[in-house]
Write a protein that holds these residues in place. Structure first.
Motif, PDB file in Angstrom:
ATOM      1  N   ALA A   8       1.106  -1.330   0.079  1.00  0.00           N
ATOM      2  CA  ALA A   8       0.143   0.380   0.119  1.00  0.00           C
ATOM      3  C   ALA A   8       0.929   1.500  -0.546  1.00  0.00           C
ATOM      4  N   LYS A   9       0.732   2.425  -0.937  1.00  0.00           N
ATOM      5  CA  LYS A   9       0.890   3.507  -0.356  1.00  0.00           C
ATOM      6  C   LYS A   9       0.960   4.521   0.487  1.00  0.00           C
ATOM      7  N   SER A  10      -0.770   5.012   0.828  1.00  0.00           N
ATOM      8  CA  SER A  10      -0.253   5.399   2.266  1.00  0.00           C
ATOM      9  C   SER A  10      -2.156   4.649   2.480  1.00  0.00           C
ATOM     10  N   PHE A  11      -2.542   5.368   3.499  1.00  0.00           N
ATOM     11  CA  PHE A  11      -3.329   4.920   4.187  1.00  0.00           C
ATOM     12  C   PHE A  11      -4.665   5.466   4.317  1.00  0.00           C
ATOM     13  N   LYS A  12      -6.011   5.565   4.514  1.00  0.00           N
ATOM     14  CA  LYS A  12      -6.998   7.050   4.077  1.00  0.00           C
ATOM     15  C   LYS A  12      -7.014   6.457   5.885  1.00  0.00           C
TER      16      LYS A  12
END
Length: 301
Positions: free
Chosen positions: A225-229
């Motif tokens: 994953a690139k980033s997390f919401k």
């Protein structure tokens, strides 16, 4: 001796009272029945023996004796799986024990009915590994020796259990393979037929990955994953966040593919690539050619 008793009693009291230390509250004292890791290891080995009789476990050489041993193992598997699924359900849902017990028996039976499909998928994985490795001398060698197959057996078992909404147990099963092989596949990932991993150490496949058919990964590949919401409480949201690899994709060693991006079918991602944007089918993503230099007697260093 008095000092020993005092120290023992004091620390027992602290370690068994969650309120004694502020941080202890995050890990509550667990009074429910929990899944048993040793029995889950036995379940995985039983399934290996059922799917590949003769390679694992005790089996006879004749068809009739093989059927006998497989039947015995399936009966034992049902009993163990029923108990462990119940423990997993009870761990997450403390109320309604009768309903959980009924569900565990039904889920164990449904899982056993899916064993032929699990074997079919694993046979495609074995063929893909064999076809892609000139060092492999036989399918049997692949089954016995290759860490990718060990990891895929655990993954395909865990994935089917997860599809049945069995909690905790699928993650334990894939982590058993992770510890043994260095291959980390989340049971939530979706992986198609004829999947292969060459060498395997350091491969990471995230929970929401979608991998098509005839895909090959090499060691050190990360599908992450690139980033997390974050939700309103500041915790990561469980939404699709990992890559989609379409059919016939190859990803070479130590490459990292991040985010909910699509790698189009028949694409090749070269080694040591950092990829955060999707690519169309038939793409070739490669490193620039390395620059070679010559040094004499240390000059230029």
């Amino acid at each position: 001796m008095n000092a020993f008793i005092h120290t023992l009693q004091k620390n027992v009291e602290v370690l068994t009272q969650p309120s004694a230390v502020e941080e202890f509250k995050y890990i509550p004292q667990e009074e429910k029945t929990l899944p048993n890791i040793d029995q889950l290891k036995e379940i995985v080995y039983l399934i290996r023996s059922i799917l590949f009789p003769g390679y694992f476990g005790v089996t006879g050489r004749s068809h009739n004796s093989q059927q006998y041993y497989v039947g015995v193992n399936i009966e034992k598997l049902y009993s163990l799986l029923d108990e462990q699924i119940y423990n997993g359900l009870h761990f997450f849902h403390a109320d309604g024990k009768g309903e959980e017990a009924a569900n565990s028996s039904e889920l164990a039976l449904i899982f056993i009915d899916r064993l032929p499909e699990i074997k079919r998928l694993l046979c495609t994985d074995i063929k893909a590994v064999f076809d892609g490795d000139p060092a492999a001398r036989s399918y049997g060698e692949v089954i016995f020796c290759y860490p990718a197959i060990q990891a895929m057996i655990n993954y395909r078992i865990a994935h089917e259990l997860l599809k049945l909404n069995v909690p905790v147990i699928p993650r334990i099963i894939t982590e058993l393979a992770h510890s043994a092989t260095g291959i980390d596949i989340h049971p939530g990932a979706t992986i198609g037929e004829y999947f292969s991993i060459d060498h395997g150490t350091g491969v990471v496949i995230g929970e929401t990955c979608v991998i098509g058919n005839h895909v090959r990964l090499y060691q050190g590949v990360t599908l992450g994953a690139k980033s997390f919401k974050l939700d309103d409480e500041g915790l990561p949201m469980n939404i699709p966040r990992h890559p989609i690899l379409e059919d016939h994709v190859i990803v070479y060693s130590n490459s990292t593919i991040l985010g909910r991006i699509t790698i189009g079918h028949h694409s090749v991602i070269g080694g040591n690539i950092w990829q955060t944007s999707g690519v169309p089918p038939y793409s070739r993503i490669l490193q620039r050619k390395a620059v070679s230099s010559s040094f004499v007697d240390g000059a230029g260093i």
